[in-house]
Each structure stands twice: as structure tokens, then as C-alpha cells.
Design an enzyme around this catalytic site. Structure first.
Site, short mmCIF file in Angstrom:
data_model
loop_
_atom_site.label_atom_id
_atom_site.label_comp_id
_atom_site.label_asym_id
_atom_site.label_seq_id
_atom_site.Cartn_x
_atom_site.Cartn_y
_atom_site.Cartn_z
N SER A 270 0.80 -1.23 0.00
CA SER A 270 0.00 0.00 0.00
C SER A 270 0.82 1.27 0.00
O SER A 270 0.31 2.34 -0.35
CB SER A 270 -0.93 0.01 1.22
N HIS B 252 -5.36 -4.20 -1.25
CA HIS B 252 -5.26 -3.12 -2.24
C HIS B 252 -5.28 -3.63 -3.68
O HIS B 252 -5.38 -2.82 -4.61
CB HIS B 252 -4.00 -2.30 -1.99
N LYS C 291 -11.68 -0.95 0.02
CA LYS C 291 -10.89 -0.21 -0.98
C LYS C 291 -11.67 -0.19 -2.30
O LYS C 291 -12.55 0.63 -2.49
CB LYS C 291 -9.51 -0.83 -1.15
#
Length: 395
Positions: free
Chosen positions: A179, A207, A240
């Protein structure tokens, strides 16, 4: 000395080291253009990579489910909190990832802590990439297993450490997409190392899930390593690319049933709100039905990188929506971020301990809702405010 006196001294020390973090107050929903602290800003801060956090169909699903199922689950999954939306989302996530089963957790942090501690303990070993997420670090430390850290993305260093370990069970824990750096783990190599040493590989794809891979299945699809034999434990979040909240672990029936029975962060926590589960089911549908979101995001990533390289900006080796510009020291990073904010452009100012000492950076995250004009505006501002000494000067 009183508690407040001790804490105030510590806070002053952090402030003097340019390490104080401050919250920003948004006066509207997540968006690439939003009001922050009362002013209109162009935002490159959010992990809402596909722009689903404020999508009308996702909101409609949430509202409809809240009207039917209520707001809170009221209890943990094993008591009375496991409702039909949870079950339907788990089944959809399992099908999407191509795994037999999935189990919902309330957050990615809790999923990592609960999973690691359910799988290993005294007499076992945890092998963690040096840049792995803090939740994996904490999970490994409190598991009572022997704790090891290997060089970032180094299958060779991992193999050497596994070869000298006498642990009964060995768990390897890595991020799929890191990340703060935007690079991906070499999943294929790590899987081969794990199998060669009879170890289990766990990937936190918070992510990458929804963004990477032809179908958005994440880092594992991106690298063509998706089976449970190659990666037994897959964790990803719903906060996310899916634009909501929560997390899941997907794997074999045995793994998921063991987590239901033994993961303390699952057993002793109130279930995710059922309305959120319904909203995330809608987000998952959109990811599958609207690949153009990923396609547009990839076009923006390429445009940013081409422009940034022409300017000589110190980019990392990332072809993902996470584009860090490493400036080195905390003061410079804070100064550039503040100047950008004054001109209406928000980027992350990331400093230790989130990243190693001497690697403070601007963390830029791109979203499918950004436009080409937004990218060009960002590049213009960066060209004005990144110090000359920070540029990569071509030889």
C-alpha cells in the site's frame, strides 16, 4: 509524573520531528472532487480505487437492506448476528475468487490478526515480508509463534530462513499489493518456495482485490497463481475497490470452518452490518459488470507515469493506482504536501513509522473517477512544488 504530562511531552517530541498526523474533515461523500475542511479540493488520498463508495446502485442496495434488515447485526456471527446478506456475500466472494468458501470479518486488521492466531502458535513459525501490513506484523507478534522477517519480495531470503527453521508449522504472510510502494509480491515465486518447504502462504490482497487482474480478482489473478494449493489463505478487504467496509478470508472448506471455530477476532466480534453486506454484494456485481472502470484507471496510471517521468519526479516501480513519490525527509514531504493543499490538491504525506526512516513520500492514489484533466492538473502542481534536488536528473 501525570499521564497527561507524559503524553504531552511525547506529542511535542513527535511534532518537532514532523511526525504529527492530523485528521481531515470531509463535508461530503467520498469523491475525487470534494470539500475538505470546508474547501473544495481535488483528492488523491482515497483508496476508493473504482469510485464505488458513492455509487448510486451501491447506496440504493444499502438503504433497501437497512430498511429490511435494520442497521446493526446485533450479535456475533455465532450467536445471532449471521443474517442472509452475510451468507449471500460469502457465497458470492467464494465464487468470484474461485475458492470453495469465504468467511466475513469486520475489518482487514481483524481478519489478519484472527487468521494468523488461529493457524499458528507456540512451536510454529511466522515468516513475514519486511514491508507487510501492520496488522500482519501484530498478528505474528502476538501469536506466540517464532517470528521471522525476510527481505522485501525476496524468495531467496525467505527460502534460506525456512530451511533453517525447526518450527512444526510455517506460515508465510505477505501483502499482494503493497500500500505504500505500489509494487506487487512475486506470488508465483513465493508459492514455489512455500511448497518446497512445506509452508503455508497467506496473501493480504486488500489493495489489489477488485483492481488487478483481467477480471478484477486481484494480485493472484494478475500473476496467474489462484489455486488454494498455490495460495491456501487469501484475505482481502471490502473497503478499498469495493467502496465499503469489512473483509473476508477465502480458501478451503477446512480453513474457513477452522476460522469460524477458532479465530477469536471472528468469534468475539459483532457481525458486519447486514446492510453493508448487501451493499458489498452490489459492488462485487459492478466490478464484474463494468470492466471499463479498471480500464480507465489503467489509462490514468499510464498517463501519470509518463508525465511524471518526463518531469523527473522520483517515482517508485509501480504500475498500480498507488504512485508514491519518495522525497526522503519528513520536513520536505510535509512542506510539499502543504503547498499542494494550498492550491487545492490533496496527496498523502507518509512518514515513519508507516514507512522506513529516510523514505518519507507523497502517496498519490488514483481513482477511476479521476479525469485526464485531473491528472494533468496534479502533474502541473507537482512540477511547481517538488524541490529541484529531489528530481531524478537524466544522465
Amino acid at each position: 509524573m501525570s499521564l497527561d504530562a507524559v503524553l504531552n511531552a511525547r506529542l511535542l517530541q513527535r511534532e518537532q520531528a514532523n511526525l504529527i498526523r492530523q485528521r481531515k474533515q470531509l463535508d461530503g461523500p467520498q469523491s475525487v472532487v470534494t470539500k475538505v475542511d470546508g474547501k473544495q479540493r481535488l483528492c488523491f488520498l482515497s483508496n476508493d480505487y473504482l469510485g464505488l463508495a458513492n455509487h448510486p446502485l451501491v447506496k440504493e442496495a444499502y438503504i433497501k437492506a437497512a430498511n429490511h434488515w435494520g442497521v446493526g447485526a446485533g450479535a456475533s456471527h455465532l450467536v445471532a448476528g449471521h443474517q442472509r446478506p452475510h451468507h449471500e456475500l460469502e457465497e458470492a466472494l467464494a465464487a468470484f475468487t474461485g475458492r470453495p468458501r469465504a468467511v466475513l470479518f469486520s475489518s482487514g486488521y481483524m481478519a489478519n490478526l484472527g487468521t494468523i492466531n488461529a493457524l499458528v502458535g507456540k512451536g510454529d513459525g511466522v515468516f513475514l515480508d519486511r514491508l507487510a501490513h501492520a496488522s500482519m506484523l501484530d498478528g505474528g507478534r502476538i501469536s506466540q509463534a517464532s517470528f521471522h522477517r525476510f527481505n522485501h519480495n525476496s524468495g531467496q531470503d525467505l527460502s534460506s530462513q525456512l530451511a533453517t527453521s525447526d518450527s512444526e508449522h510455517k506460515l508465510i504472510a505477505v501483502d499482494g499489493l503493497y500500500s505504500m510502494d505500489g509494487d506487487t509480491a512475486p506470488i508465483g515465486e513465493l508459492s514455489q518456495v512455500a511448497q518446497a518447504h512445506n509452508a503455508w502462504l497467506m496473501v493480504d490482497d486488500a489493495h489489489g482485490f477488485g483492481v488487478l487482474g483481467q477480471n478484477g480478482r486481484g494480485t493472484l489473478e494478475h500473476h496467474g497463481v489462484e489455486s488454494t494449493d498455490e495460495v491456501p489463505v487469501l484475505m482481502a478487504t471490502l473497503s478499498k475497490a469495493l467502496g465499503g467496509y469489512g473483509a473476508f478470508v477465502a480458501g478451503s472448506d477446512a480453513l474457513c470452518e477452522w476460522l469460524v471455530q477458532r479465530a477469536r477476532n471472528y468469534i468475539f466480534t459483532t457481525a458486519l452490518p447486514p446492510a453493508m453486506a448487501s451493499a458489498m454484494l452490489q459492488s462485487l456485481t459492478l466490478i464484474q459488470q463494468e470492466p471499463e472502470r479498471r480500464e480507465h484507471l489503467n489509462k490514468l496510471i499510464r498517463r501519470f507515469r509518463v508525465g511524471a517521468l518526463k518531469l523527473g519526479l522520483p517515482l517508485s516501480d509501480s504500475d498500480t493506482a498507488i504512485q508514491p513519490i519518495i522525497l526522503g525527509d519528513e520536513a520536505t514531504t510535509m512542506s510539499v504536501a502543504a503547498k499542494l493543499a494550498q492550491e487545492g490538491v490533496l496527496v498523502g504525506a507518509i512518514r515513519p513509522p508507516t514507512v522506513p526512516q529516510g523514505t518519507s513520500r507523497l502517496r498519490i492514489t488514483l481513482c477511476a473517477e479521476h479525469t485526464v484533466a485531473h491528472i494533468d492538473q496534479l502533474l502541473e502542481r507537482l512540477a511547481e512544488h517538488v524541490p529541484q534536488q529531489s528530481l531524478n536528473i537524466a544522465v
